[in-house]
Scaffold this active site. Structure first.
Site, PDB file in Angstrom:
ATOM      1  N   SER A 134     -10.981  -0.820  -0.911  1.00 46.04           N
ATOM      2  CA  SER A 134      -9.793  -0.861  -0.171  1.00 46.04           C
ATOM      3  C   SER A 134      -9.970  -0.971   1.082  1.00 46.04           C
ATOM      4  O   SER A 134      -9.065  -1.647   1.953  1.00 46.04           O
ATOM      5  CB  SER A 134      -9.182   0.665  -0.260  1.00 46.04           C
ATOM      6  OG  SER A 134      -8.526   0.960  -1.533  1.00 46.04           O
ATOM      7  N   ASN A 194     -13.175   0.662  -7.381  1.00 50.95           N
ATOM      8  CA  ASN A 194     -14.224   1.324  -7.196  1.00 50.95           C
ATOM      9  C   ASN A 194     -15.059   2.137  -8.374  1.00 50.95           C
ATOM     10  O   ASN A 194     -15.434   3.428  -8.191  1.00 50.95           O
ATOM     11  CB  ASN A 194     -13.630   2.673  -6.298  1.00 50.95           C
ATOM     12  CG  ASN A 194     -12.963   1.823  -4.886  1.00 50.95           C
ATOM     13  OD1 ASN A 194     -13.546   0.774  -4.500  1.00 50.95           O
ATOM     14  ND2 ASN A 194     -11.960   2.028  -4.709  1.00 50.95           N
ATOM     15  N   HIS A 200      -3.437   5.827   3.834  1.00 52.02           N
ATOM     16  CA  HIS A 200      -4.265   4.813   3.306  1.00 52.02           C
ATOM     17  C   HIS A 200      -3.772   3.397   3.907  1.00 52.02           C
ATOM     18  O   HIS A 200      -4.692   2.715   4.413  1.00 52.02           O
ATOM     19  CB  HIS A 200      -4.299   5.044   1.589  1.00 52.02           C
ATOM     20  CG  HIS A 200      -5.239   3.843   1.252  1.00 52.02           C
ATOM     21  ND1 HIS A 200      -4.780   2.572   0.673  1.00 52.02           N
ATOM     22  CD2 HIS A 200      -6.545   4.062   0.730  1.00 52.02           C
ATOM     23  CE1 HIS A 200      -5.826   1.839   0.121  1.00 52.02           C
ATOM     24  NE2 HIS A 200      -6.875   2.833  -0.022  1.00 52.02           N
ATOM     25  N   ASP A 248       0.893  -1.223   0.019  1.00 49.38           N
ATOM     26  CA  ASP A 248       0.056  -0.045  -0.124  1.00 49.38           C
ATOM     27  C   ASP A 248       0.891   1.315  -0.069  1.00 49.38           C
ATOM     28  O   ASP A 248       1.980   1.238  -0.558  1.00 49.38           O
ATOM     29  CB  ASP A 248      -1.103  -0.103   1.341  1.00 49.38           C
ATOM     30  CG  ASP A 248      -2.245   0.662   0.832  1.00 49.38           C
ATOM     31  OD1 ASP A 248      -2.371   1.766   0.743  1.00 49.38           O
ATOM     32  OD2 ASP A 248      -3.220  -0.269   0.876  1.00 49.38           O
TER      33      ASP A 248
END
Lengths: 72, 611
Positions: free
Chosen positions: B366, B291, B199, B166
């Protein structure tokens, strides 16, 4: 390539800027996008390339690396 | 028939009495002390004494009631230390000084459902004994959605490493107790992989946020280790080459699970090869479906060896942003913040601008993906190693959505408790067995000391045997059920410690009865060690099953049947003696046949219809 569309901010993950293209594709604006472009509701014509090797946390569409843009 | 019914009522009544009996060894609590002054000393002397101790220990003695004056019974507030002092000081002027024990209804064995009085939307959510103490846990609807508490009774992911590929992971306060292993920053090419976006830290929080630390929020597999691998820059994007390298790094450095909350680009041979490499090394790989709200998940979720995760909201529906269709293998909470932050997934992360720790409610596939990664870690935590098997367990245990023509949910909604339960099938779990022993009081030292008079070995074998029999039928039995456990104990060994108690002046037979298992009840009054063949047979379990099968006491009847099976089988070897039938081979055969019948009866009645 040239894409005409509207700039939007999307609350996905920690957030992402997109260009909702009139061609029906939503592009994620890459790290190269100038700050002046990142304004919600801005209608623009962007000259740039889709980076096929990029992956993002937003995973919201093809990543568009911006070369130039103009408001329309 | 009437007699049979009466007999059954007697047995049931006795069982209820036995199981609600808390034992004679229970110690009371007290916060006051009783002083009983002698009646042959003058009242003035009593009052002098009272005012002396009142001054010395700052007490205000009071008569126990208006009826106590004649008996000179006074109450003072105090503890054990004061009790000892007063006993010495008042030895001559009192008949006794003793603790004023508090009596009351004992608390339920099962933790009661508590309703919080806060104004959170989850005010009436029941809390299990595994509910953590993290103050914001009540806001984590997503963890209840995946039934994580039911999995925590077995594992919290200890010994499992989850690689978070990530934006890096920063050590925010609510990751303080979380274990980390060495990772790598592929963006800046350095060993330290801190987060400059927020994130990755959020995603790592969902996997393994420090939990039960009385701070912040909880994580799914909070005893698992995190391997931070930074492939996305502060802007949130990265290159496939870095991601492929990170996957190989994880596989080479002991990661068991990889989470990739990222996506984009097309199919890449480089990445596909890295995924194959990690899969062959036993790594379970999970990725967000993407998404764009489109039909078909993006890459890497779409690769065959990767579990693609779509995102659901707090009501379990697919969120509008989540991809669906091809490549979606399972659904997990991803959150929907359109109607406010409460709909998001809340974890501790960093603020992108200031770098400070914040609790942020985010949404996205996510956020869904690390739920699955966490549960994969739990499944690995109970010993399932092969990534194909882990995937199988995750998908099979998911709560299927029957009407899903566009594959919004894949195999269904992620369910941690069912996944861990399924993963444990076929594995005799010492963890579970020891917990069962503890929950039923077998770890209480008093139990063993008081039980000394009773022949312990056969009794212990009966208890163990009843558990093993229940375990054999675990597919159909609620092993945590109080009714079942009560039945197992009542059928196998009874509250046998009571038989060892000796109370002056009391007849012994009531204690023998209370301390007897069902098969022993037929001769408990007489105190004979031989068994009565009517009680030591399948007869009473069969009657109980017939009477109780349709009721909530069903598991008690089935537990009793299994307990009796164990008791009879052990008796067949240890002390095969029956009244009327005598001992030896006849008694052994009788007991064994009935043990088998009892087990068969339990097995048949435990199976759901049509199974």
């Amino acid at each position: 390539m040239t894409v005409k569309g509207t700039v939007e901010y999307r609350e996905i993950g920690t957030g992402a800027w997109v260009l909702v293209g009139e061609n029906g594709t939503t592009y994620e604006l890459g790290a190269s996008a100038p700050d002046a472009l990142l304004k919600s509701g801005l209608t623009v014509e962007v000259e740039g390339n889709v980076d096929e090797n990029a992956m993002t946390l937003a995973a919201i569409g093809p990543v568009l690396e911006v070369k130039t843009f103009k408001e329309v | 028939m009437k007699r049979f019914l009466l007999l059954c009522l007697f047995v049931v009544g006795l069982a209820v009495a036995l199981t609600s009996f808390k034992g004679l060894a229970a110690r009371g609590t007290y916060d006051s002390i009783v002083l009983d002054f002698r009646e042959d000393i003058p009242q003035e002397q009593v009052e002098r004494r009272l005012s002396a101790i009142a001054q010395e220990y700052d007490l205000s003695p009071r008569l126990n009631s208006e009826f106590s004056a004649a008996d000179n019974v006074y109450i003072v507030r105090g503890d054990r230390a004061l009790l000892q002092k007063l006993k010495k000081e008042l030895a001559k002027s009192t008949e006794f000084v003793e603790p004023n024990y508090t009596y009351g209804i004992p608390p339920l064995a099962e933790p009661a459902e508590t309703e919080s009085t806060g104004d959170t939307p989850t005010a009436s959510v029941p809390r299990s004994q595994f509910a953590p103490d993290d103050p914001m846990y009540a806001k984590q609807w997503n963890l209840r959605d995946i039934n994580v508490e039911g999995a925590w009774s077995e594992t919290k992911g200890k010994g499992v490493t989850v690689a978070v590929i990530d934006t890096g992971v920063s050590s925010v306060p609510d990751l303080k107790n979380t274990e980390f292993v060495e990772g790598y920053d592929f963006v800046n090419d350095r060993a330290v992989a801190t987060d400059d976006n927020g994130h990755g830290t959020h995603v790592a929080g969902t996997v393994a946020q420090s939990t039960n630390n009385n701070y912040g929020v909880a994580g799914v597999a909070y005893e698992a280790k995190i391997m931070p691998l930074k492939v996305l820059s502060a802007s949130g994007s990265g290159q496939i080459s870095d991601i492929a390298e990170a996957i190989k790094f994880a596989a080479d450095n002991g990661a068991d699970v990889i989470n990739m909350s990222l996506g984009g680009g097309g199919e890449s041979a480089l990445m596909k090869e890295a995924i194959e490499y990690a899969h062959n090394k036993g790594v379970v790989i999970i990725a967000a479906a993407g998404n764009s709200g489109q039909n078909a998940a993006g890459y890497p979720a779409r690769y065959a060896r990767v579990i693609g995760v779509s995102a659901t909201n707090a009501t379990g529906d697919k969120t509008p942003y989540s991809n669906y269709g091809a490549g979606v293998d399972i659904a997990a909470p991803g959150g929907d913040t359109r109607n406010g932050p409460a709909g998001g997934i809340l974890q501790n992360t960093i603020d992108r601008r200031s770098g400070n720790g914040i609790f942020a409610p985010l949404q996205g596939t996510s956020m869904a993906s690390p739920h699955v990664a966490g549960v994969a870690a739990l499944v690995k935590g109970v010993g399932v190693e092969d990534p194909n098997e882990v995937t199988e367990v995750l998908l099979q245990s998911a709560r299927e959505v029957s009407d899903d023509p566009n594959n919004h949910y894949g195999a269904g909604h992620l369910d941690a408790a069912s996944a861990v339960q399924l993963a444990m099938k076929g594995k005799l779990s010492w963890n579970h067995f020891f917990r069962w022993l503890r929950d039923n009081g077998y770890f209480n030292l008093k139990f063993w000391f008081d039980g000394g008079v009773v022949a312990l070995l056969p009794k212990v074998l009966m208890v163990l045997g009843s558990y093993l029999l229940a375990w054999l039928l675990r597919t159909y039995l609620p092993l945590g059920s109080w009714n079942l456990a009560t039945g197992l104990i009542f059928g196998s060994s009874g509250l046998f410690v009571l038989r060892g108690l000796y109370i002056f002046d009391l007849p012994q037979w009531p204690l023998r009865v209370a301390g007897s298992s069902l098969p022993e009840l037929g001769t408990a009054v007489q105190g004979s060690s031989a068994l009565n063949p009517i009680f030591a047979s399948v007869l009473i379990p069969a009657i109980l099953v017939v009477l109780l099968l349709g009721s909530q006491w069903k598991w008690f009847a089935i537990g009793t049947s299994l307990g009796v099976a164990s008791c009879l089988a052990v008796s067949a070897f240890f002390n095969p003696a029956l009244v009327w039938l005598g001992g030896g081979i006849v008694a052994s055969l009788f007991l064994l046949v009935n043990a088998a019948l009892c087990f068969g009866l339990a097995a048949l009645s435990a199976k759901p219809e049509g199974a």
